[in-house]
Design an enzyme around this catalytic site. Sequence first.
Site, short mmCIF file in Angstrom:
data_model
loop_
_atom_site.label_atom_id
_atom_site.label_comp_id
_atom_site.label_asym_id
_atom_site.label_seq_id
_atom_site.Cartn_x
_atom_site.Cartn_y
_atom_site.Cartn_z
N TYR A 143 0.85 -1.20 0.00
CA TYR A 143 0.00 0.00 0.00
C TYR A 143 0.88 1.23 0.00
CZ TYR A 143 -3.49 3.40 1.68
OH TYR A 143 -4.32 4.49 1.82
N ASP A 238 9.26 2.58 -0.14
CA ASP A 238 8.23 3.24 0.65
C ASP A 238 8.47 2.83 2.11
OD1 ASP A 238 6.02 3.98 2.07
OD2 ASP A 238 4.56 3.26 0.62
N LYS A 266 4.51 8.59 9.24
CA LYS A 266 4.35 8.00 10.58
C LYS A 266 5.44 8.49 11.56
CE LYS A 266 1.86 4.14 8.52
NZ LYS A 266 0.47 4.16 8.92
#
Length: 407
Positions: A143, A238, A266
Amino acid sequence: MFSQSQKLYEKSCQLIPGGVNSPVRAFNSVGGKPVFIDRAHGPHLFDVDGNSYIDLINSWGPMILGHQFDPVVEAVKEQVEKGFSYGAPTEGEYLLARQVNKMAPWAELTRLTSTGTEACMSALRVARGYTGRQKFIKFAGNYHGHADPFLVKAGSGVLSLAIPGSPGVPEGTTQSTLIAEYNNLENVRDLFNEYGSELAAVILEPVAGNMGCIVPEEGFLEGLRQLCDDHGTVLIFDEVMTGFRLAGGGASEMFDITPDLVTYGKVIGGGMPIAAFAGKREVMETVAPLGPVYQAGTLSGNPVAVACGLATLKHLDDSSDIYERLEKTTKEIKDILLERFADHKVAVNTIGSMISIHFGIDKASHYDDVANADNEVFKRLFHHCLKNGIYLPPSPFETWFISQAIG
Ligand code: PLP
């Protein structure tokens, strides 16, 4: 025990789609109604009914130091008293870019964004602008946020052009998205053989965290690095989940592979909306205003968020043993799970402070393994934990994140 949460959920559903501002919070994968949180401290969440939980999500990763960690709270307070947002450059942004470069030296130039979605979308644009090519490879079950080119029906192992996986995504947008199977280098090699000279980028989660926690098999990342080098393709890691979590330099450091571009999110914001894309000077020099690839954001590099992220990264960088401590706690949780479920067929995957559990299978190293797991047992585990003061991610496909406050 959840009456106030239920009332709030019903009221929210009148005004917010599905009552939540991000779909997985709605408990659709596990059934039941979401719990509304009032506050958090250290390892705990407290809901509006006064129940407390040991937090094993930690805001889906950012709260690696635990909630309301003093040095971070102090840094945020100090900045709040100086103003929230200026829309002009600040020293904090320079200091954060310097800190990122110290911990991840391949981040030679860093651009801040507000979300991981923006960071990944921008990194892909940069790779396309730099190479002058359109096509890119992504992996089934990885994702990269909700930008159009990434939202494709990711049928595992299918050597084909992707079709949109959400209404509203035009077919044209995903026509350049090629899907490969994670941990299947042959599959990627086939795509390179067919499309090599047209490939702008390969983007992946170097440790996949959005289909459970799946670790790269030996040689997989090295093989991708080599294929990208051979074909002039930009390798994008990523690291929105893994950056500053698995090690100071994230998965890139842990597996000793240098990406051309990397995305963060994050942990880099410590719980505030900060993300980033970064990488090789030569590639990043294409970004506006230095180069022609446009990318911008009104609140990018917001001073309060930067103060929070900088204090978080500095603490991680200054602690000599934090990653070892996090890993130790994670292994202890794994042991508890294996003991508790000794009579089940179960796969418990961990790496660093990431963990996932899959029932009905004994190994989880590919998307298909996880897709075939028995989610009914996970649902029961989730609700049992919720009633007994442990807050797990409300989906079997989500990784659990451990903070230093637990332990
Ligand atoms: N990339 C990865 C690996 C993620 O896990 C996520 C979100 O969970 C994103 C990108 C998107 O980040 P955001 O939700 O901040 O847009």
